[in-house]
Enzyme design. Structure first.
Site, mmCIF file in Angstrom:
data_model
loop_
_atom_site.group_PDB
_atom_site.id
_atom_site.type_symbol
_atom_site.label_atom_id
_atom_site.label_comp_id
_atom_site.label_asym_id
_atom_site.label_seq_id
_atom_site.Cartn_x
_atom_site.Cartn_y
_atom_site.Cartn_z
ATOM 1 N N TYR A 50 173.273 -23.925 -24.497
ATOM 2 C CA TYR A 50 173.153 -25.221 -23.849
ATOM 3 C C TYR A 50 172.033 -26.029 -24.479
ATOM 4 O O TYR A 50 170.980 -25.488 -24.808
ATOM 5 C CB TYR A 50 172.797 -25.065 -22.362
ATOM 6 C CG TYR A 50 173.739 -24.270 -21.560
ATOM 7 C CD1 TYR A 50 173.277 -23.559 -20.474
ATOM 8 C CD2 TYR A 50 175.078 -24.221 -21.858
ATOM 9 C CE1 TYR A 50 174.135 -22.825 -19.696
ATOM 10 C CE2 TYR A 50 175.944 -23.486 -21.100
ATOM 11 C CZ TYR A 50 175.477 -22.791 -20.017
ATOM 12 O OH TYR A 50 176.330 -22.054 -19.263
ATOM 13 N N LYS A 86 177.434 -10.959 -15.612
ATOM 14 C CA LYS A 86 178.759 -11.231 -15.036
ATOM 15 C C LYS A 86 179.824 -10.346 -15.684
ATOM 16 O O LYS A 86 180.803 -9.977 -15.030
ATOM 17 C CB LYS A 86 179.102 -12.710 -15.183
ATOM 18 C CG LYS A 86 178.172 -13.639 -14.393
ATOM 19 C CD LYS A 86 178.135 -13.319 -12.910
ATOM 20 C CE LYS A 86 177.403 -14.394 -12.117
ATOM 21 N NZ LYS A 86 177.322 -14.091 -10.680
HETATM 22 P P1 NAP Z 1 172.787 -21.815 -6.286
HETATM 23 O O1 NAP Z 1 173.154 -23.166 -5.840
HETATM 24 O O2 NAP Z 1 171.609 -21.620 -7.181
HETATM 25 O O3 NAP Z 1 172.664 -20.865 -4.998
HETATM 26 C C1 NAP Z 1 172.362 -19.491 -5.166
HETATM 27 C C2 NAP Z 1 171.903 -18.924 -3.851
HETATM 28 O O4 NAP Z 1 171.563 -17.527 -4.070
HETATM 29 C C3 NAP Z 1 170.642 -19.609 -3.338
HETATM 30 O O5 NAP Z 1 170.683 -19.713 -1.944
HETATM 31 C C4 NAP Z 1 169.549 -18.645 -3.795
HETATM 32 O O6 NAP Z 1 168.371 -18.723 -3.026
HETATM 33 C C5 NAP Z 1 170.247 -17.313 -3.573
HETATM 34 N N1 NAP Z 1 169.561 -16.249 -4.317
HETATM 35 C C6 NAP Z 1 169.281 -16.249 -5.637
HETATM 36 N N2 NAP Z 1 168.558 -15.174 -5.929
HETATM 37 C C7 NAP Z 1 168.368 -14.487 -4.773
HETATM 38 C C8 NAP Z 1 167.658 -13.306 -4.435
HETATM 39 N N3 NAP Z 1 166.974 -12.602 -5.347
HETATM 40 N N4 NAP Z 1 167.678 -12.892 -3.151
HETATM 41 C C9 NAP Z 1 168.337 -13.595 -2.211
HETATM 42 N N5 NAP Z 1 169.008 -14.734 -2.463
HETATM 43 C C10 NAP Z 1 169.009 -15.174 -3.745
HETATM 44 O O7 NAP Z 1 173.989 -21.130 -7.107
HETATM 45 P P2 NAP Z 1 175.569 -21.386 -7.055
HETATM 46 O O8 NAP Z 1 175.918 -22.273 -8.166
HETATM 47 O O9 NAP Z 1 176.034 -21.668 -5.670
HETATM 48 O O10 NAP Z 1 176.043 -19.929 -7.500
HETATM 49 C C11 NAP Z 1 176.681 -19.027 -6.596
HETATM 50 C C12 NAP Z 1 177.406 -17.987 -7.435
HETATM 51 O O11 NAP Z 1 178.377 -18.653 -8.273
HETATM 52 C C13 NAP Z 1 176.503 -17.197 -8.371
HETATM 53 O O12 NAP Z 1 176.928 -15.854 -8.403
HETATM 54 C C14 NAP Z 1 176.740 -17.856 -9.714
HETATM 55 O O13 NAP Z 1 176.464 -16.997 -10.796
HETATM 56 C C15 NAP Z 1 178.212 -18.200 -9.604
HETATM 57 N N6 NAP Z 1 178.655 -19.235 -10.520
HETATM 58 C C16 NAP Z 1 178.094 -20.495 -10.480
HETATM 59 C C17 NAP Z 1 178.536 -21.457 -11.386
HETATM 60 C C18 NAP Z 1 177.967 -22.856 -11.378
HETATM 61 O O14 NAP Z 1 178.227 -23.604 -12.347
HETATM 62 N N7 NAP Z 1 177.254 -23.269 -10.348
HETATM 63 C C19 NAP Z 1 179.532 -21.146 -12.334
HETATM 64 C C20 NAP Z 1 180.077 -19.858 -12.347
HETATM 65 C C21 NAP Z 1 179.625 -18.922 -11.444
HETATM 66 P P3 NAP Z 1 167.094 -19.573 -3.611
HETATM 67 O O15 NAP Z 1 167.598 -20.968 -3.868
HETATM 68 O O16 NAP Z 1 166.129 -19.473 -2.511
HETATM 69 O O17 NAP Z 1 166.694 -18.887 -4.875
#
Ligand code: NAP
Length: 260
Positions: free
Chosen positions: A149, A169
């Site tokens: 990126y 992943k």
């Molecule tokens: P996000 O908006 O960053 O939300 C992630 C959530 O997980 C937040 O509430 C975060 O809490 C919590 N979290 C992270 N680390 C943690 C820990 N150590 N203990 C407890 N809670 C934790 O992410 P998202 O985009 O919704 O992603 C959700 C899933 O989708 C993930 O598995 C990600 O890899 C997958 N995904 C996302 C995308 C994308 O483009 N967004 C694409 C493909 C896959 P804090 O904010 O307090 O850290």
């Protein structure tokens, strides 16, 4: 398609923000009793304000012992969504053992741990159940424009590589398959959803630059990123009895990106 989770107990990790938060709220709307797990108390406070029926649990999933303590009294769970994950933007050659361990601790090891706790209970009760792991399109394709990126910083543009998050992943997809194999005989189904970019907090980290976003979108036949709702709908389907013969799949939610 009507989906009801009335009488079911669900646990969602990473439920403070983004896809996890939307999933927790959708499960509650469908009648499930939801336990929401995340590490930021303020997110849990606002979630419970939005949906008072949700049971909040605040813990850092990178900490095995703290997770064990926080979840030991959570009670029987029928539906588990392993959604929490973190990412670090770093050039491949600069990834340190600490950063590697953190990503694998949260994105893979915590999934193993919580799934062991939850599936162990499902097996003991003979109740069956359904588990969905939130993976990514990045588990299945190492495209240069997906793993490298260009992130504008205040000083300049720098090349950012996310080798570890892709690797976690990939590991998660194989963990999903092994879980499906071993837990299937206990009527516990395990699947993953593998989204393309979603403009959550995590998505914005890598894809806020319009030029980079457009390059990625041009590789998606439907020509757009996924919305949280696109992913949540697939999670609900895989959790529900509507998918009762689906076990061990990695379901792309990517507008056809992986098909090309
Ligand atoms: P996000 O908006 O960053 O939300 C992630 C959530 O997980 C937040 O509430 C975060 O809490 C919590 N979290 C992270 N680390 C943690 C820990 N150590 N203990 C407890 N809670 C934790 O992410 P998202 O985009 O919704 O992603 C959700 C899933 O989708 C993930 O598995 C990600 O890899 C997958 N995904 C996302 C995308 C994308 O483009 N967004 C694409 C493909 C896959 P804090 O904010 O307090 O850290």
């Amino acid at each position: 398609m009507e989906i009801s989770f009335a009488g079911k107990r669900a646990l969602v990790t990473g439920a403070g923000k983004g896809i996890g938060r939307s999933t927790a709220l959708a499960l509650a709307r469908c009648g499930a009793r939801v336990t929401a797990v995340t590490r930021t108390q303020a997110d849990l406070n606002s979630l419970v304000q939005e949906c008072p029926a949700i049971v909040p649990v605040c813990v850092d999933l990178a900490d095995w012992a703290a997770t064990e303590a926080a979840l030991k009294d959570v009670g029987p769970i029928d539906l588990l969504v392993n959604n929490a994950a973190c990412t670090k933007l770093q050039p491949f050659l600069e990834v340190t053992p600490d950063q590697f361990d953190l990503l694998f601790n949260v994105n893979v090891k915590a999934v193993l741990h919580i799934s062991q706790m939850v599936a162990g209970g499902m097996k003991a009760r003979g109740s069956g159940g359904s588990i969905v792991n939130v993976s990514s399109q990045a588990s299945q394709r190492a495209l240069r424009d997906h793993t490298v990126y260009l992130i504008p910083s205040s000083e300049s543009c720098c090349v950012i590589i996310r080798p570890c998050s892709g690797a976690t992943k990939g590991a998660l997809d194989m963990l999903t398959k092994v879980m499906a194999l071993e837990l299937g005989p206990h009527q516990i189904r395990v699947n993953s959803v593998n989204p393309t970019v979603v403009m959550t907090k995590m998505g914005r980290l890598g894809w806020s630059d319009p030029e980079k976003a457009q390059t990625m979108k041009s590789r998606i036949p439907l020509g757009r990123f996924a919305e949280e709702e696109d992913v949540v709908n697939c999670i609900l389907f895989l959790l529900s009895e509507k998918s009762s013969m689906i076990n061990g799949v990695a379901l792309p939610v990517d507008g056809g990106h992986l098909a090309c």
